[in-house]
Scaffold this motif. Structure first.
Motif, PDB file in Angstrom:
ATOM      1  N   HIS A  37     -18.455 -15.182  15.334  1.00 34.86           N
ATOM      2  CA  HIS A  37     -19.884 -15.374  15.111  1.00 34.86           C
ATOM      3  C   HIS A  37     -20.185 -14.821  13.719  1.00 34.86           C
ATOM      4  O   HIS A  37     -19.824 -13.689  13.403  1.00 34.86           O
ATOM      5  CB  HIS A  37     -20.674 -14.610  16.175  1.00 34.86           C
ATOM      6  N   ARG A  38     -20.819 -15.658  12.883  1.00 38.76           N
ATOM      7  CA  ARG A  38     -21.148 -15.235  11.526  1.00 38.76           C
ATOM      8  C   ARG A  38     -22.610 -15.542  11.231  1.00 38.76           C
ATOM      9  O   ARG A  38     -23.099 -16.608  11.588  1.00 38.76           O
ATOM     10  CB  ARG A  38     -20.287 -15.980  10.502  1.00 38.76           C
ATOM     11  N   THR A  39     -23.258 -14.614  10.584  1.00 38.70           N
ATOM     12  CA  THR A  39     -24.611 -14.856  10.102  1.00 38.70           C
ATOM     13  C   THR A  39     -24.613 -14.615   8.601  1.00 38.70           C
ATOM     14  O   THR A  39     -23.860 -13.779   8.090  1.00 38.70           O
ATOM     15  CB  THR A  39     -25.640 -13.922  10.772  1.00 38.70           C
ATOM     16  N   GLY A  40     -25.448 -15.373   7.908  1.00 38.82           N
ATOM     17  CA  GLY A  40     -25.531 -15.227   6.464  1.00 38.82           C
ATOM     18  C   GLY A  40     -26.957 -15.339   5.972  1.00 38.82           C
ATOM     19  O   GLY A  40     -27.808 -15.936   6.631  1.00 38.82           O
ATOM     20  N   GLU A  41     -27.202 -14.747   4.822  1.00 37.42           N
ATOM     21  CA  GLU A  41     -28.496 -14.844   4.160  1.00 37.42           C
ATOM     22  C   GLU A  41     -28.242 -15.135   2.691  1.00 37.42           C
ATOM     23  O   GLU A  41     -27.474 -14.434   2.043  1.00 37.42           O
ATOM     24  CB  GLU A  41     -29.290 -13.541   4.296  1.00 37.42           C
ATOM     25  N   ALA A  42     -28.896 -16.180   2.182  1.00 42.23           N
ATOM     26  CA  ALA A  42     -28.745 -16.565   0.785  1.00 42.23           C
ATOM     27  C   ALA A  42     -30.108 -16.929   0.222  1.00 42.23           C
ATOM     28  O   ALA A  42     -31.054 -17.217   0.967  1.00 42.23           O
ATOM     29  CB  ALA A  42     -27.791 -17.751   0.658  1.00 42.23           C
ATOM     30  N   SER A  43     -30.204 -16.930  -1.088  1.00 48.16           N
ATOM     31  CA  SER A  43     -31.445 -17.311  -1.750  1.00 48.16           C
ATOM     32  C   SER A  43     -31.280 -18.669  -2.400  1.00 48.16           C
ATOM     33  O   SER A  43     -30.219 -18.992  -2.930  1.00 48.16           O
ATOM     34  CB  SER A  43     -31.800 -16.283  -2.836  1.00 48.16           C
ATOM     35  N   GLY A  44     -32.353 -19.461  -2.349  1.00 46.78           N
ATOM     36  CA  GLY A  44     -32.380 -20.706  -3.090  1.00 46.78           C
ATOM     37  C   GLY A  44     -32.769 -20.421  -4.533  1.00 46.78           C
ATOM     38  O   GLY A  44     -32.827 -19.268  -4.965  1.00 46.78           O
TER      39      GLY A  44
ATOM     40  N   PHE B 179     -49.028 -18.408  -5.177  1.00 45.39           N
ATOM     41  CA  PHE B 179     -49.674 -18.397  -6.482  1.00 45.39           C
ATOM     42  C   PHE B 179     -48.723 -17.926  -7.581  1.00 45.39           C
ATOM     43  O   PHE B 179     -48.780 -18.383  -8.714  1.00 45.39           O
ATOM     44  CB  PHE B 179     -50.924 -17.508  -6.448  1.00 45.39           C
ATOM     45  N   ASP B 180     -47.822 -16.990  -7.260  1.00 41.85           N
ATOM     46  CA  ASP B 180     -46.895 -16.428  -8.244  1.00 41.85           C
ATOM     47  C   ASP B 180     -45.508 -17.081  -8.200  1.00 41.85           C
ATOM     48  O   ASP B 180     -44.570 -16.578  -8.814  1.00 41.85           O
ATOM     49  CB  ASP B 180     -46.728 -14.926  -8.001  1.00 41.85           C
ATOM     50  N   GLY B 181     -45.348 -18.171  -7.479  1.00 43.28           N
ATOM     51  CA  GLY B 181     -44.026 -18.760  -7.296  1.00 43.28           C
ATOM     52  C   GLY B 181     -43.380 -18.175  -6.041  1.00 43.28           C
ATOM     53  O   GLY B 181     -43.957 -17.332  -5.364  1.00 43.28           O
ATOM     54  N   PHE B 182     -42.179 -18.621  -5.759  1.00 42.37           N
ATOM     55  CA  PHE B 182     -41.520 -18.107  -4.550  1.00 42.37           C
ATOM     56  C   PHE B 182     -40.013 -18.267  -4.632  1.00 42.37           C
ATOM     57  O   PHE B 182     -39.488 -19.044  -5.427  1.00 42.37           O
ATOM     58  CB  PHE B 182     -42.072 -18.775  -3.293  1.00 42.37           C
ATOM     59  N   LEU B 183     -39.318 -17.498  -3.824  1.00 37.98           N
ATOM     60  CA  LEU B 183     -37.861 -17.510  -3.736  1.00 37.98           C
ATOM     61  C   LEU B 183     -37.479 -17.845  -2.293  1.00 37.98           C
ATOM     62  O   LEU B 183     -37.565 -16.995  -1.410  1.00 37.98           O
ATOM     63  CB  LEU B 183     -37.279 -16.142  -4.123  1.00 37.98           C
ATOM     64  N   PRO B 184     -37.085 -19.100  -2.019  1.00 32.63           N
ATOM     65  CA  PRO B 184     -36.721 -19.485  -0.644  1.00 32.63           C
ATOM     66  C   PRO B 184     -35.504 -18.702  -0.136  1.00 32.63           C
ATOM     67  O   PRO B 184     -34.602 -18.368  -0.902  1.00 32.63           O
ATOM     68  CB  PRO B 184     -36.371 -20.967  -0.773  1.00 32.63           C
ATOM     69  N   GLN B 185     -35.496 -18.430   1.143  1.00 33.46           N
ATOM     70  CA  GLN B 185     -34.389 -17.735   1.798  1.00 33.46           C
ATOM     71  C   GLN B 185     -33.737 -18.677   2.808  1.00 33.46           C
ATOM     72  O   GLN B 185     -34.437 -19.340   3.576  1.00 33.46           O
ATOM     73  CB  GLN B 185     -34.883 -16.481   2.515  1.00 33.46           C
ATOM     74  N   ILE B 186     -32.407 -18.725   2.800  1.00 38.41           N
ATOM     75  CA  ILE B 186     -31.640 -19.587   3.699  1.00 38.41           C
ATOM     76  C   ILE B 186     -30.830 -18.689   4.632  1.00 38.41           C
ATOM     77  O   ILE B 186     -30.049 -17.860   4.181  1.00 38.41           O
ATOM     78  CB  ILE B 186     -30.688 -20.506   2.899  1.00 38.41           C
ATOM     79  N   HIS B 187     -31.042 -18.859   5.918  1.00 40.67           N
ATOM     80  CA  HIS B 187     -30.328 -18.066   6.921  1.00 40.67           C
ATOM     81  C   HIS B 187     -29.416 -19.005   7.708  1.00 40.67           C
ATOM     82  O   HIS B 187     -29.839 -20.064   8.160  1.00 40.67           O
ATOM     83  CB  HIS B 187     -31.318 -17.388   7.875  1.00 40.67           C
ATOM     84  N   THR B 188     -28.175 -18.602   7.871  1.00 44.99           N
ATOM     85  CA  THR B 188     -27.202 -19.423   8.609  1.00 44.99           C
ATOM     86  C   THR B 188     -26.648 -18.637   9.789  1.00 44.99           C
ATOM     87  O   THR B 188     -26.548 -17.415   9.758  1.00 44.99           O
ATOM     88  CB  THR B 188     -26.033 -19.855   7.695  1.00 44.99           C
ATOM     89  N   ARG B 189     -26.280 -19.386  10.816  1.00 45.58           N
ATOM     90  CA  ARG B 189     -25.570 -18.827  11.971  1.00 45.58           C
ATOM     91  C   ARG B 189     -24.441 -19.780  12.304  1.00 45.58           C
ATOM     92  O   ARG B 189     -24.665 -20.959  12.588  1.00 45.58           O
ATOM     93  CB  ARG B 189     -26.495 -18.656  13.171  1.00 45.58           C
ATOM     94  N   LEU B 190     -23.218 -19.291  12.251  1.00 47.52           N
ATOM     95  CA  LEU B 190     -22.020 -20.100  12.484  1.00 47.52           C
ATOM     96  C   LEU B 190     -21.272 -19.538  13.679  1.00 47.52           C
ATOM     97  O   LEU B 190     -20.977 -18.340  13.729  1.00 47.52           O
ATOM     98  CB  LEU B 190     -21.133 -20.064  11.241  1.00 47.52           C
ATOM     99  N   ILE B 191     -20.980 -20.404  14.647  1.00 46.26           N
ATOM    100  CA  ILE B 191     -20.211 -20.012  15.827  1.00 46.26           C
ATOM    101  C   ILE B 191     -18.963 -20.876  15.885  1.00 46.26           C
ATOM    102  O   ILE B 191     -19.043 -22.105  15.822  1.00 46.26           O
ATOM    103  CB  ILE B 191     -21.032 -20.166  17.121  1.00 46.26           C
TER     104      ILE B 191
END
Length: 191
Positions: A44-51, A73-85
């Motif tokens: 089981h793996r979980t990950g967090e990355a930024s776009g 209003f100030d822009g944004f940084l998307p977050q990508i969360h993964t779960r791999l089984i």
């Protein structure tokens, strides 16, 4: 700056992840001429990355509030969360039949990868005061099952020479799947 926004929010490199796995490899004789073997694993793996950071002046990438203002209003940084089984199982029999060795086995493995995203938005959706910033973005899956049969024997040719005779066959089944996420994560809302 007064709103506490970090303009140095570009994150590059490997994502953070947590991996957990368990594997077992075993075997045992069933009779004088038959041995059973088994190898199995689960991880089981979980990950967090930024776009890529979204520029505050880029209206085309911004969800819009009902009053016409940009949501981020100030822009944004998307977050990508993964779960791999992942899991896999190999089970088989080694059978001695006189001078011949027979090996029969089945291997099955499957993995699924789920994507969730947050701190983002679908800029094509109509303006609203309830902007959706988290989405289930879909799942990828792959399954493979293989049945193997092998038959072999060693022929002694004398004077320390030998030859090996072998026959075998395999049947493999594969399935790949793509699961759609929340409709709001991918639809063109017309804006």
């Amino acid at each position: 700056k007064q709103r506490g926004y970090n303009r140095r929010n570009i994150v590059a490199g490997n994502s953070s992840n947590i991996n957990t796995g368990v594997f077992v490899n075993t075997g045992m004789p069933i009779s004088k001429n038959i041995n059973f073997y088994l190898t199995t694993g689960y991880s089981h793996r979980t990950g967090e990355a930024s776009g890529f950071s979204r520029n505050p002046n880029s209206w085309s990438q911004q969800p819009v509030l009902a009053n016409g203002q940009r949501f981020y209003f100030d822009g944004f940084l998307p977050q990508i969360h993964t779960r791999l089984i992942d899991y896999s199982v190999i089970a088989g029999l080694d059978i001695k039949m006189g001078e011949w060795n027979l090996d029969i086995s089945n291997t099955r493995g499957e993995n699924t990868l789920r994507y969730d995203i947050e701190n983002t938005g679908n800029a094509s959706l109509p303006a609203t005061n309830n902007v959706q910033t988290k989405f289930y973005a879909g799942t990828l899956g792959f399954l493979q099952n293989t049945i193997n049969v092998g038959l072999d024997r060693k022929l002694d040719l004398g004077t320390s020479r030998s030859i090996n005779i072998a026959f075998g066959g395999e049947y493999r089944y594969e399935r790949f799947s793509i699961g759609a996420g929340d409709a709001n994560s991918y639809i063109n809302g017309g804006r």
